[in-house]
Write an enzyme that holds these catalytic residues in place. Sequence first.
Site, PDB file in Angstrom:
ATOM      1  N   HIS A  28      60.609  85.504  29.381  1.00  0.00           N
ATOM      2  CA  HIS A  28      60.116  84.145  29.171  1.00  0.00           C
ATOM      3  C   HIS A  28      58.585  84.162  29.104  1.00  0.00           C
ATOM      4  O   HIS A  28      57.976  83.503  28.250  1.00  0.00           O
ATOM      5  CB  HIS A  28      60.592  83.251  30.318  1.00  0.00           C
ATOM      6  CG  HIS A  28      60.736  81.809  29.958  1.00  0.00           C
ATOM      7  ND1 HIS A  28      61.288  80.888  30.812  1.00  0.00           N
ATOM      8  CD2 HIS A  28      60.396  81.113  28.846  1.00  0.00           C
ATOM      9  CE1 HIS A  28      61.293  79.693  30.242  1.00  0.00           C
ATOM     10  NE2 HIS A  28      60.752  79.803  29.049  1.00  0.00           N
ATOM     11  N   HIS A  47      68.022  89.929  36.045  1.00  0.00           N
ATOM     12  CA  HIS A  47      67.663  88.517  36.239  1.00  0.00           C
ATOM     13  C   HIS A  47      66.152  88.327  36.215  1.00  0.00           C
ATOM     14  O   HIS A  47      65.626  87.491  35.452  1.00  0.00           O
ATOM     15  CB  HIS A  47      68.236  88.017  37.569  1.00  0.00           C
ATOM     16  CG  HIS A  47      67.818  86.622  37.916  1.00  0.00           C
ATOM     17  ND1 HIS A  47      68.619  85.532  37.685  1.00  0.00           N
ATOM     18  CD2 HIS A  47      66.677  86.121  38.464  1.00  0.00           C
ATOM     19  CE1 HIS A  47      67.995  84.434  38.072  1.00  0.00           C
ATOM     20  NE2 HIS A  47      66.812  84.768  38.549  1.00  0.00           N
ATOM     21  N   GLU A  48      65.449  89.075  37.048  1.00  0.00           N
ATOM     22  CA  GLU A  48      63.996  88.897  37.117  1.00  0.00           C
ATOM     23  C   GLU A  48      63.331  89.259  35.798  1.00  0.00           C
ATOM     24  O   GLU A  48      62.313  88.671  35.422  1.00  0.00           O
ATOM     25  CB  GLU A  48      63.411  89.713  38.269  1.00  0.00           C
ATOM     26  CG  GLU A  48      63.885  89.286  39.647  1.00  0.00           C
ATOM     27  CD  GLU A  48      63.634  87.812  39.939  1.00  0.00           C
ATOM     28  OE1 GLU A  48      62.670  87.241  39.383  1.00  0.00           O
ATOM     29  OE2 GLU A  48      64.405  87.217  40.718  1.00  0.00           O
ATOM     30  N   HIS A  80      62.993  86.331  33.510  1.00  0.00           N
ATOM     31  CA  HIS A  80      61.746  85.572  33.679  1.00  0.00           C
ATOM     32  C   HIS A  80      60.599  86.267  32.946  1.00  0.00           C
ATOM     33  O   HIS A  80      59.753  85.621  32.316  1.00  0.00           O
ATOM     34  CB  HIS A  80      61.398  85.466  35.162  1.00  0.00           C
ATOM     35  CG  HIS A  80      62.294  84.583  35.957  1.00  0.00           C
ATOM     36  ND1 HIS A  80      62.532  83.270  35.627  1.00  0.00           N
ATOM     37  CD2 HIS A  80      62.996  84.813  37.097  1.00  0.00           C
ATOM     38  CE1 HIS A  80      63.351  82.728  36.527  1.00  0.00           C
ATOM     39  NE2 HIS A  80      63.644  83.646  37.426  1.00  0.00           N
TER      40      HIS A  80
END
Length: 690
Positions: free
Chosen positions: A484, A477-478, A481
């Site tokens: 991104h 999940h992290e 980011h």
Amino acid sequence: MGAVNAASVAPSADNPLLEPSPLPLQLPPFAEITLEHCREAMLAGMAEQRAEVAGIVGSPEPPTFENTVVALERSGRLYRRAGAVFHNLASSVATDRLREIERELAPLESAHADALRLDPALFGRIDAVHAQRHDSDLDAEAVRLVERYHLDFVLAGARLDETDRARLTELNRELSELSTTFGQNLQLASEAAAVVVPDAAELDGLGDEEVAAAARAAADRGVPGFLIPLLLPTGQPVLTKLRNRGLRRRVFEASVGRASGGEHDNGPVAVRIARVRAERARLLGFATHADLVLADQTAGSTEAVDAMLARMVGPSMANARAEAAALAEVAAADGVTELAPWDWAFYSERVRAERYSVDTTALRPWFELDRVLVDGVFAAAERLYGYRFTPRPDLVGHHPDVRVWEVTDSAGETVGLYLGDFYAREGKRGGAWMSSFVTQSRLLDTRPVVVNDLNVTRGADGQPTLLTLDEVNTLFHEFGHTLHGLSSAVTYPRFAGTSVPRDFVEFPSQVNEMWALWPEVLAGYARHVGTGEPLPASVVEAIEAAQLWGEGFATLEYLAATLLDQAWHRITPETEVGNPQEFERAALEAAGVAHDLVPPRYRTTYFQHVFAGGYAAGYYSYIWSEVLDADTVEWFKENGGLRRENGEVFRSRLLAVGGSVDPLEAFRAVRGRDADPTPLLRRRGLLPAG
């Protein structure tokens, strides 16, 4: 504010933050930076930016995109450079001196921001550029930049009169101080609430490496026996394993009682934060703080948020009750006559093991941290986006735990730097997150330097660090980011990477979780740390079969926190809040999510996200983003999954554009249509059978 005077700051000539770092991609020279350097550079940086803005405002030339908006984008580089270092240190290596500096700087930073956004002359120039934006031969990204600046200033109060601007500045200063207090209280209260266990026998159910880690944590703190530190959410991982019911209760009560009394009581702080936000929203022309926040989110209105949440409350409560009944039966076989909240995780794991032959506590030997990272997270990113990660042991991070990788693309060109800070330690706030030291911008000729922080327990001396399945998902999940941030390809820093609305920012990170159990990815990293054997196919099948088990609890605890956030930020200045614990109880009852066995994921006094973390009235964004995520997962599957072609579409049309286009337009550019909520409802077991 009175302008921060550069002469009064007098930064030392040898301050390494005064100039861009000479290290690769401007990685901060952490070995040379002290806290005093950060303080000096931030004060000097604020003064420098004020002078730069004074030059913009005082220009005799008519306002244009270049001399006003682009000039603003170029301003404040010293302040941003120093602030990125300091605020990352505050999250991960806090000390008493750092907290002292943080308390000093918080109101100054708030006043600095207000001095810029509430400057009538500066807004006048922006307003003039905004009025001519479609007649100035600007490209689409430049037009959007003008529109974003204009909206930022309007929502910040630029149209208020002098009296109201002065009052707004006072409220913002108070909020900055209160939020700093809340975060510092929580960190100190969480450390103080760590559970001391004198006898190893009480730790029955934990693995040898977990017992060793508890012993090391106690030794590090200078207390006898063993220590169980607390993570940020209500649910603590050890509750799934501890057989000692009394110790489970102690851990649970320590968790839910954090910062709710004594020296670090966050109850009154939260009440005051909510009240000040309510007054500020009224001043800015909004009914509540939630309405102010939603004015600049993809959801658009509180009504839209309410409609989505209401659709989920009834089914999630029904699912949680059904799960509770199943757990009560299993617990009764152990002589537990009445199920308690500290029993839920323990018996939920037992049901998972008995019904689905999945014992998640026994999976950790297959999830060794470095292998998950390199052969899982990195490998998936290479297959999708062509990114490669090369260790850079010659580069140092902000703590000895931190490791640095250089990221290159499929052509061998450097994309950015990735820093990994994975271990829990004293002075590091709980939870997991991604942040940046440098953001990408063509205007400033910078490339991204990003960091992931987790709070996993380090393996005992000489032993590998093993992750839970939840921690594996968190790492993926992290890293979403991170992707991104790394993929950013914009001109203006205002739009770089994760600079998108709060209720969109979680979408790419949630999408990246899908690869954790994707067969080709899982086969690469899920190998037994001792034997090298792959995770058996039968176990993988069982994990997938068990995915809906526990969704009632997971959805309800999330909804409870989300609706609690909304309750705090729907109050008006006239609302009589009273006791914060009673307000919380009444809010959960009114929202239909009060369940004795399922407390909110975060209770008021340790709800860092909304009282000190930027998610105020925005915690709904996780589930809002999950609608987009679940539908995008379907798109990947429809198009062959882990294919370079799919990754290129997702990277170029969504990750790379950051905030430079409307987020929902970026979604449609990938999916070809608006999002369908059905995949999310199916994923969470909220659709009726049949």
